[in-house]
Design an enzyme around this catalytic site. Structure first.
Site, short mmCIF file in Angstrom:
data_model
loop_
_atom_site.label_atom_id
_atom_site.label_comp_id
_atom_site.label_asym_id
_atom_site.label_seq_id
_atom_site.Cartn_x
_atom_site.Cartn_y
_atom_site.Cartn_z
N ASP A 13 -39.65 24.90 -10.06
CA ASP A 13 -39.05 26.18 -10.42
C ASP A 13 -39.62 27.30 -9.54
O ASP A 13 -40.84 27.36 -9.32
CB ASP A 13 -39.39 26.47 -11.90
N GLU A 15 -36.44 24.65 -5.99
CA GLU A 15 -35.50 25.72 -6.32
C GLU A 15 -36.00 26.93 -5.54
O GLU A 15 -36.95 27.60 -5.93
CB GLU A 15 -35.49 26.02 -7.81
C1 BGC Z 1 -34.88 29.08 -13.67
C2 BGC Z 1 -34.43 30.12 -14.59
C3 BGC Z 1 -35.64 30.87 -15.06
C4 BGC Z 1 -36.45 31.41 -13.90
C5 BGC Z 1 -37.82 31.81 -14.34
C6 BGC Z 1 -35.43 29.87 -12.52
O1 BGC Z 1 -35.61 29.17 -11.44
O2 BGC Z 1 -33.87 28.21 -13.23
O3 BGC Z 1 -33.69 29.59 -15.66
O4 BGC Z 1 -35.23 31.96 -15.84
O5 BGC Z 1 -36.63 30.43 -12.94
O6 BGC Z 1 -38.59 30.70 -14.62
#
Ligand code: BGC
Length: 556
Positions: A214, A277
């Site tokens: 993330d 991500e």
């Molecule tokens: C997630 C989100 C989240 C954010 C903070 C993103 O990459 O996919 O859903 O709100 O990170 O963790």
């Protein structure tokens, strides 16, 4: 229409690793947004048992792996992306034993399991943040500006809206790029590195096959935390390198994790992966995350954000393939996830376009991620009443579309491939899945559903679509089956073939894929025998009529 095909050729070797073919290089991975997938206990919130019971559905759909969104102990200030204990399962979702059983059941079916890891921030309920002494070392605290420190330390804005800083009772401020309940960790502290490596080992020991990282572009901040000097920072996210996103320093972390993953996998004769991500400003900068000694995959959000236009699609595909090829990585395609408007709605509210976009994506070389419900053609839910909304961005007036990346908005999407959606916040893509029946909760579970489902979803359920050859579900099943059986689909070469304006034609070994992005039929010499089409295609006297907004796979 399908035909008997020869068995697939072996996948190419992962360059530079000597570890044999990488399963991840062409894997189709299905995102389970756990709280909205399947509920086993009737509390209206999807859980691990519910997901385990539905694994045969995913096997039958034809995916290779499942990515589970966070199910860790959390106050749920941001749907579980605010983790209070990275080694515990939140009672909302079940127990550690449930997680263990799910992983085993998936493996028994031949499905791999990827879990989220959230390293940029923790919950403010995490024991480290609760202890003032530890907190000062492991998070980003700074004195305020102004005569008595009453102003935030810099001008950074939270992705969810408002300042990225909150003042404590002690008078200093802490950084949170997301909600105030999500304080950013201090990655200059080696204890933070050690803890995340230990967390990874914990889940690897439980059998997971990888991690979706993330905010993989966020952990390192520019020295001195300089001001940005731009009043609308949301517009800059993903458009340029910022002092808090896509800093070069993050790559050292990913290199260390790759060593860990490779070492762990090598010792056990398996390949465990990391997928970033990362909202990087260009295909080239995104490719840095998948250099041979970094993570295995990075979501290609440039493709997700492309408008439904042949030229735009072609140039984003070319740029993505060139950038990943330059580092020997596969491209990782995605059209929907839990942070963006579902692509049926985003592509002009057109299921025809959504089906065509999916067939295009699945014909491209590399790996693809599917988001639960897209195989049902679910649209974004656009009439949720305020009192049921849960997206923290909704309450803080943050980004309208895409939590962490540039959204497609009506002005910038050239042909009206508008963001759509209710107002761009993220609850509308998170409404629980309809499985069966005519009425909510459509078999989601024995109770209700944490977000209300539309009254007209009876025709969209898994049960209603199963066996109907015209349904979106059967289109996905057929595409995934062909992808498994066709030699050369997945990882491998691709080239463009001549095509009329508004149409794309690309060839893969043994296959030609046409995409008509125009709203009307286009005729062209039939390139072969149609294998699968997102809309009925006709061939008369060697002339094919491609329906508007359609994609067809041809055997050549
Ligand atoms: C997630 C989100 C989240 C954010 C903070 C993103 O990459 O996919 O859903 O709100 O990170 O963790």
């Amino acid at each position: 229409m399908t035909q008997e095909l020869t068995s697939p050729s072996p996948a190419p070797q992962a360059p530079g690793t000597g570890r044999g073919p990488g399963w991840w290089r062409d894997a189709v991975i299905y995102q389970v947004y756990l709280r909205s997938f399947a509920d086993s206990d009737g509390d209206g919130i999807g859980d691990l048992r519910g997901a385990r019971e539905r694994l045969p559905y995913l096997k039958d759909l034809g995916v290779d792996a499942v990515w589970l969104t966070p199910f860790y102990a959390s106050p749920q200030a941001d749907g579980g992306y605010d983790v209070a204990d990275y080694r515990a399962v939140d009672p909302l979702f079940g127990t550690l034993q449930d997680a263990d059983e799910l992983i085993r059941a998936a493996h028994d079916l031949g499905l791999r399991v990827i879990v989220d890891i959230v390293p940029n921030h923790t919950s403010d309920r995490h024991p480290w943040f609760q202890d003032p002494e530890l907190a000062r070392q492991r998070y980003l605290f700074r004195p305020g500006k102004g005569e008595s420190g009453e102003l935030p330390p810099n001008d950074w804005e939270s992705v969810f809206g408002g300042p990225a800083w909150t003042r404590t009772d002690r008078g200093d401020w802490y950084l949170h790029l997301f909600a105030p309940e999500q304080p950013d960790l201090n990655w200059d502290n080696p204890e933070v590195h050690a803890e995340f490596e230990a967390i990874m080992r914990f889940w690897l020991d439980l059998g997971v096959d990888g991690f979706r990282v993330d905010v993989a572009h966020g952990m390192i901040k520019a020295p001195g935390l300089p001001d940005i000097g731009h009043g609308a920072q949301a517009q800059l996210i993903g458009a340029q390198v910022l002092p808090f996103f896509d800093q070069d320093g993050v790559h050292a972390i990913h290199r260390a994790w790759r060593r860990l993953l490779d070492g762990y996998g090598d010792a056990r004769g398996k390949q465990v992966i990391g997928v970033a991500e990362a909202w990087a400003p260009s295909a080239e900068r995104l490719a840095l995350y998948v250099r041979p000694d970094e993570l295995h995959q990075a979501f290609n959000f440039q493709f997700l954000n492309a408008p439904w236009q042949s030229d735009a699609l072609r140039s984003v595909i070319d740029a993505s393939l060139a950038a990943t090829a330059s580092v020997g990585a596969p491209t990782t395609w995605v059209l929907s996830n839990h942070d963006v408007v579902r692509h049926t709605t985003r592509l002009g509210g057109s299921l025809a376009r959504a089906r065509a976009a999916t067939l295009l994506m699945l014909a491209l070389p590399g790996s693809a991620y599917l988001y639960q419900g897209e195989e049902l053609g679910l649209p974004e839910v656009t009439d949720l009443p305020d009192e049921v909304r849960q997206d923290p961005a909704f309450f803080r007036g943050g980004r309208a579309t895409g939590a962490v990346g540039p959204g497609t908005d009506t002005e910038s999407a050239p042909d009206g491939a508008a963001a759509g959606g209710q107002d761009g916040f993220r609850d509308g893509c998170r409404v629980p899945l309809p499985w069966s029946g005519e009425l909510p909760p459509y078999g989601f579970g024995p109770g209700g559903s944490w977000l209300p489902q539309p009254a007209d979803w009876g025709g969209l359920t898994v049960a209603a679509q199963t066996g109907d050859p015209a349904s979106t579900l059967e289109l996905y099943r057929a595409a995934l089956e062909l992808r498994r059986r066709l030699p050369g689909l997945g990882d491998g070469p691709m080239s463009w073939a001549p095509a009329p304006d508004g149409v794309l034609a690309l060839t893969r070994p043994g296959l030609l894929c046409t995409v008509n992005t125009l709203g009307h039929d286009v005729g062209l010499p039939a390139p072969g025998t149609p294998l699968l089409s997102s809309a009925p295609v006709t061939v008369d006297d060697a002339t094919a009529q491609l329906p508007g907004d359609s994609c067809t796979w041809w055997a050549i």
